[in-house]
Design a protein around this motif. Structure first.
Motif, PDB file in Angstrom:
ATOM      1  N   SER A 235      -0.121  -9.355 -14.038  1.00 16.19           N
ATOM      2  CA  SER A 235      -0.407  -7.924 -14.115  1.00 16.19           C
ATOM      3  C   SER A 235      -0.922  -7.417 -12.777  1.00 16.19           C
ATOM      4  CB  SER A 235      -1.447  -7.646 -15.214  1.00 16.19           C
ATOM      5  OG  SER A 235      -0.951  -8.002 -16.486  1.00 16.19           O
ATOM      6  N   TYR A 236      -1.846  -8.150 -12.190  1.00 18.00           N
ATOM      7  CA  TYR A 236      -2.414  -7.721 -10.912  1.00 18.00           C
ATOM      8  C   TYR A 236      -1.334  -7.667  -9.827  1.00 18.00           C
ATOM      9  CZ  TYR A 236      -5.597  -7.259  -6.977  1.00 18.00           C
ATOM     10  OH  TYR A 236      -6.235  -6.792  -5.858  1.00 18.00           O
ATOM     11  N   LYS A 237      -0.489  -8.668  -9.802  1.00 16.74           N
ATOM     12  CA  LYS A 237       0.580  -8.706  -8.794  1.00 16.74           C
ATOM     13  C   LYS A 237       1.506  -7.507  -8.938  1.00 16.74           C
ATOM     14  CE  LYS A 237       4.335 -11.643  -7.086  1.00 16.74           C
ATOM     15  NZ  LYS A 237       5.069 -12.951  -7.280  1.00 16.74           N
ATOM     16  N   GLN A 238       1.883  -7.175 -10.186  1.00 15.81           N
ATOM     17  CA  GLN A 238       2.804  -6.065 -10.411  1.00 15.81           C
ATOM     18  C   GLN A 238       2.161  -4.724 -10.084  1.00 15.81           C
ATOM     19  OE1 GLN A 238       6.179  -6.250 -11.324  1.00 15.81           O
ATOM     20  NE2 GLN A 238       5.969  -4.119 -10.641  1.00 15.81           N
ATOM     21  N   VAL A 239       0.911  -4.530 -10.529  1.00 17.90           N
ATOM     22  CA  VAL A 239       0.213  -3.267 -10.262  1.00 17.90           C
ATOM     23  C   VAL A 239       0.009  -3.083  -8.761  1.00 17.90           C
ATOM     24  CG1 VAL A 239      -2.006  -2.078 -10.514  1.00 17.90           C
ATOM     25  CG2 VAL A 239      -0.892  -3.095 -12.514  1.00 17.90           C
ATOM     26  N   LYS A 240      -0.393  -4.137  -8.091  1.00 19.85           N
ATOM     27  CA  LYS A 240      -0.602  -4.045  -6.642  1.00 19.85           C
ATOM     28  C   LYS A 240       0.701  -3.719  -5.920  1.00 19.85           C
ATOM     29  CE  LYS A 240      -2.393  -6.682  -2.712  1.00 19.85           C
ATOM     30  NZ  LYS A 240      -3.059  -7.929  -2.271  1.00 19.85           N
ATOM     31  N   LEU A 241       1.806  -4.339  -6.345  1.00 19.38           N
ATOM     32  CA  LEU A 241       3.104  -4.062  -5.737  1.00 19.38           C
ATOM     33  C   LEU A 241       3.483  -2.591  -5.925  1.00 19.38           C
ATOM     34  CD1 LEU A 241       5.676  -5.045  -4.329  1.00 19.38           C
ATOM     35  CD2 LEU A 241       6.575  -5.687  -6.581  1.00 19.38           C
ATOM     36  N   ASN A 242       3.250  -2.070  -7.134  1.00 16.17           N
ATOM     37  CA  ASN A 242       3.563  -0.660  -7.397  1.00 16.17           C
ATOM     38  C   ASN A 242       2.767   0.258  -6.473  1.00 16.17           C
ATOM     39  OD1 ASN A 242       5.261  -1.485  -9.451  1.00 16.17           O
ATOM     40  ND2 ASN A 242       3.794  -1.059 -11.092  1.00 16.17           N
ATOM     41  N   GLU A 243       1.476  -0.049  -6.297  1.00 18.71           N
ATOM     42  CA  GLU A 243       0.630   0.779  -5.433  1.00 18.71           C
ATOM     43  C   GLU A 243       1.046   0.653  -3.972  1.00 18.71           C
ATOM     44  OE1 GLU A 243      -1.292   3.029  -6.228  1.00 18.71           O
ATOM     45  OE2 GLU A 243      -1.923   2.658  -8.275  1.00 18.71           O
ATOM     46  N   GLN A 244       1.464  -0.543  -3.562  1.00 22.01           N
ATOM     47  CA  GLN A 244       1.927  -0.725  -2.186  1.00 22.01           C
ATOM     48  C   GLN A 244       3.188   0.104  -1.916  1.00 22.01           C
ATOM     49  OE1 GLN A 244       2.053  -5.062  -2.295  1.00 22.01           O
ATOM     50  NE2 GLN A 244       0.455  -5.148  -0.707  1.00 22.01           N
ATOM     51  N   MET A 245       4.075   0.157  -2.898  1.00 22.04           N
ATOM     52  CA  MET A 245       5.292   0.947  -2.741  1.00 22.04           C
ATOM     53  C   MET A 245       4.961   2.436  -2.646  1.00 22.04           C
ATOM     54  SD  MET A 245       7.777  -1.122  -5.387  1.00 22.04           S
ATOM     55  CE  MET A 245       9.145   0.012  -5.189  1.00 22.04           C
ATOM     56  N   ARG A 246       4.006   2.895  -3.465  1.00 23.80           N
ATOM     57  CA  ARG A 246       3.594   4.296  -3.407  1.00 23.80           C
ATOM     58  C   ARG A 246       2.960   4.615  -2.055  1.00 23.80           C
ATOM     59  NH1 ARG A 246       0.868   3.853  -9.242  1.00 23.80           N
ATOM     60  NH2 ARG A 246       2.662   4.387 -10.554  1.00 23.80           N
ATOM     61  N   ALA A 247       2.121   3.690  -1.586  1.00 19.16           N
ATOM     62  CA  ALA A 247       1.463   3.908  -0.301  1.00 19.16           C
ATOM     63  C   ALA A 247       2.476   3.945   0.845  1.00 19.16           C
ATOM     64  CB  ALA A 247       0.425   2.811  -0.051  1.00 19.16           C
ATOM     65  N   GLN A 248       3.488   3.059   0.760  1.00 17.31           N
ATOM     66  CA  GLN A 248       4.540   3.056   1.780  1.00 17.31           C
ATOM     67  C   GLN A 248       5.306   4.377   1.770  1.00 17.31           C
ATOM     68  OE1 GLN A 248       5.216   0.907   4.104  1.00 17.31           O
ATOM     69  NE2 GLN A 248       4.211  -1.009   3.507  1.00 17.31           N
ATOM     70  N   ASP A 249       5.636   4.863   0.572  1.00 10.57           N
ATOM     71  CA  ASP A 249       6.368   6.134   0.461  1.00 10.57           C
ATOM     72  C   ASP A 249       5.550   7.295   1.037  1.00 10.57           C
ATOM     73  OD1 ASP A 249       8.476   4.849  -0.735  1.00 10.57           O
ATOM     74  OD2 ASP A 249       7.895   5.357  -2.786  1.00 10.57           O
ATOM     75  N   ALA A 250       4.217   7.227   0.807  1.00  7.82           N
ATOM     76  CA  ALA A 250       3.341   8.298   1.296  1.00  7.82           C
ATOM     77  C   ALA A 250       2.922   8.084   2.750  1.00  7.82           C
ATOM     78  CB  ALA A 250       2.101   8.387   0.405  1.00  7.82           C
ATOM     79  N   ARG A 251       3.325   6.942   3.328  1.00 10.64           N
ATOM     80  CA  ARG A 251       2.937   6.581   4.695  1.00 10.64           C
ATOM     81  C   ARG A 251       1.418   6.635   4.875  1.00 10.64           C
ATOM     82  NH1 ARG A 251       7.716   9.634   8.236  1.00 10.64           N
ATOM     83  NH2 ARG A 251       9.452   8.612   7.140  1.00 10.64           N
ATOM     84  N   ASP A 252       0.750   6.110   3.862  1.00  9.43           N
ATOM     85  CA  ASP A 252      -0.719   6.115   3.839  1.00  9.43           C
ATOM     86  C   ASP A 252      -1.205   4.797   4.471  1.00  9.43           C
ATOM     87  OD1 ASP A 252      -3.439   6.012   3.204  1.00  9.43           O
ATOM     88  OD2 ASP A 252      -3.159   7.050   1.302  1.00  9.43           O
ATOM     89  N   GLU A 254      -4.077   3.825   5.734  1.00  6.81           N
ATOM     90  CA  GLU A 254      -5.372   3.325   5.285  1.00  6.81           C
ATOM     91  C   GLU A 254      -5.249   2.589   3.954  1.00  6.81           C
ATOM     92  OE1 GLU A 254      -9.946   4.971   4.681  1.00  6.81           O
ATOM     93  OE2 GLU A 254      -8.250   6.348   4.551  1.00  6.81           O
ATOM     94  N   LEU A 255      -4.496   3.166   3.023  1.00 10.58           N
ATOM     95  CA  LEU A 255      -4.309   2.526   1.721  1.00 10.58           C
ATOM     96  C   LEU A 255      -3.472   1.262   1.846  1.00 10.58           C
ATOM     97  CD1 LEU A 255      -4.698   2.463  -1.284  1.00 10.58           C
ATOM     98  CD2 LEU A 255      -2.816   4.100  -1.535  1.00 10.58           C
ATOM     99  N   ILE A 256      -2.454   1.289   2.688  1.00  9.38           N
ATOM    100  CA  ILE A 256      -1.626   0.093   2.917  1.00  9.38           C
ATOM    101  C   ILE A 256      -2.493  -1.055   3.423  1.00  9.38           C
ATOM    102  CG2 ILE A 256       0.194  -0.896   4.364  1.00  9.38           C
ATOM    103  CD1 ILE A 256       1.528   1.901   4.307  1.00  9.38           C
ATOM    104  N   ASP A 257      -3.369  -0.773   4.381  1.00  9.27           N
ATOM    105  CA  ASP A 257      -4.257  -1.808   4.935  1.00  9.27           C
ATOM    106  C   ASP A 257      -5.218  -2.338   3.881  1.00  9.27           C
ATOM    107  OD1 ASP A 257      -3.029  -1.504   7.364  1.00  9.27           O
ATOM    108  OD2 ASP A 257      -4.604  -0.233   8.240  1.00  9.27           O
ATOM    109  N   ALA A 258      -5.747  -1.435   3.052  1.00  7.41           N
ATOM    110  CA  ALA A 258      -6.693  -1.856   2.019  1.00  7.41           C
ATOM    111  C   ALA A 258      -6.017  -2.760   0.993  1.00  7.41           C
ATOM    112  CB  ALA A 258      -7.276  -0.627   1.323  1.00  7.41           C
TER     113      ALA A 258
END
Length: 369
Positions: A235-252, A254-258
């Motif tokens: 679950s953690y791996k999937q949720v984290k991957l989803n958030e990483q994809m969102r952060a990449q799309d938003a070019r965020d 700071e969030l990508i690094d976190a």
């Protein structure tokens, strides 16, 4: 169910929870109410406005981890509400395994009766032949030839050895191949489960109860722990991957690094085990539909949090074994004061005589080894 203070301390130590860090906890209410949503920039700005530059990064990491686990809680609830997902989280022991356990519990069982049951379970046949052809047993057999027939192997082992081997081999098959970042979990859950099984067997023998049932109940009570850790990590791996994809799309950036820095949280896993593990173990064993062995009833009482004085004889034996081993392991790790240890042991009637018997029992390996 909720853990006793001893159980909570033990599980935290088993997983590696840092007592000096704030503990993330699984919340079923939150899991049921949480809606998936991206992290809001306004939340971050409001947080950073209240923090100095020195604390902002650390605070943002905490915020990001907490947000991830809001999503993980919901994902875990969905996963662990499905018996199919739960069952698929462990190695499939096969449809013939419960009948074999039942047969091993019978007083008058013979090797001729066990042979077809064991032969019908491929993984168990492989494990038994591997053992009997190991150098240690080859020297006892006195033959240079490999044993290829499981019936011959059973004759060398005997029923008493099989009563330990079969459940232990089954349990070992269910241990996850990887539990990173909790790399010690595999070893520790094995050591703990085997120790409680041996202790429960010894207590049952001392008290005149069914030692094989006590051994199996103690061993299989931690199946749920392994289901929880596997589904938490997935679950953690999937949720984290989803958030990483969102952060990449938003070019965020700071969030990508976190997200790159963060990893699974020991405290959340500990509370997930507290919430789900005992119930899952009881459900899994009940699905075996054992006809001779009351394993499901024992694990149901454990999951219900039945008090020591109110439990069945074998439930009380399991609670005694758990307490003794938890205390022993915590004392070895210098995580428990001696006066607290004595108090916990007395609560489940492990008085001086029984304590001496258990202290003289090797809880690290099976007797025939």
């Amino acid at each position: 169910m909720s853990f006793s203070p001893l159980e909570q301390l033990f599980i935290d130590n088993l997983i590696g929870v840092d007592p000096n860090q704030k503990k993330l906890r699984y919340s079923q209410k939150l899991a049921q109410q949480q809606n998936h949503r991206p992290m809001l920039d306004i939340e971050r700005k409001a947080m950073e406005a209240r923090q100095s530059d020195a604390n902002a990064k650390s605070m943002f990491l905490d915020f990001t981890q907490a947000h991830l686990h809001d999503e993980v809680a919901q994902e875990m609830l969905q996963r662990l509400s499905s018996i199919e997902v739960i069952s698929s989280s462990l190695f499939d022991l096969g449809p013939g395994f419960p009948a074999l356990l039942d047969a091993l519990s019978a007083k008058a069982v013979t090797l001729n009766q066990l042979d077809p049951l064991i032969s019908g379970i491929d993984w168990l046949t492989e494990d038994i032949l591997r053992l009997i052809n190991s150098p240690r047993y080859r020297s006892k057999i006195g033959s240079a030839n490999l044993v290829k027939d499981v019936k011959t192997a059973l004759r060398f082992l005997g029923i008493e050895s099989l009563q330990s081997l079969v459940p232990v081999y089954a349990f070992r098959r269910c241990i996850p191949h990887s539990t990173e970042p909790f790399v010690q979990f595999k070893t520790k859950i094995w050591d703990y489960s085997l120790a409680t099984a041996i202790a429960a067997k010894k207590i049952a023998e001392e008290q005149g109860h069914n030692a094989f049932v006590a051994f199996c109940a103690a061993l299989f009570q931690t199946l749920g722990h392994m289901v929880v850790i596997r589904n938490y990590l997935r679950s953690y791996k999937q949720v984290k991957l989803n958030e990483q994809m969102r952060a990449q799309d938003a070019r965020d950036v700071e969030l990508i690094d976190a997200l790159e820095i963060l990893d699974a949280d020991a405290g959340f896993l500990s509370s997930g085990i507290e919430e789900f593990a005992a119930i899952i173990s009881a459900d899994l064993v009940s699905r075996w539909q054992l006809k001779r062995m009351p394993l499901a009833g024992i694990l149901d009482q454990l999951a219900d949090g039945t008090a020591y004085q109110s439990g069945m004889d074998l439930t009380r034996i399991l609670l005694q074994a758990n307490c003794f081993v938890q205390v022993k392991f915590l004392l070895n790790d210098n995580k428990l004061a001696m006066e607290d240890a004595v108090r916990y042991l007395e609560q489940v009637e492990i008085h001086t005589a029984l304590r001496k018997v258990l202290s003289q029992t090797d809880l690290r390996k099976l007797q025939f080894e």
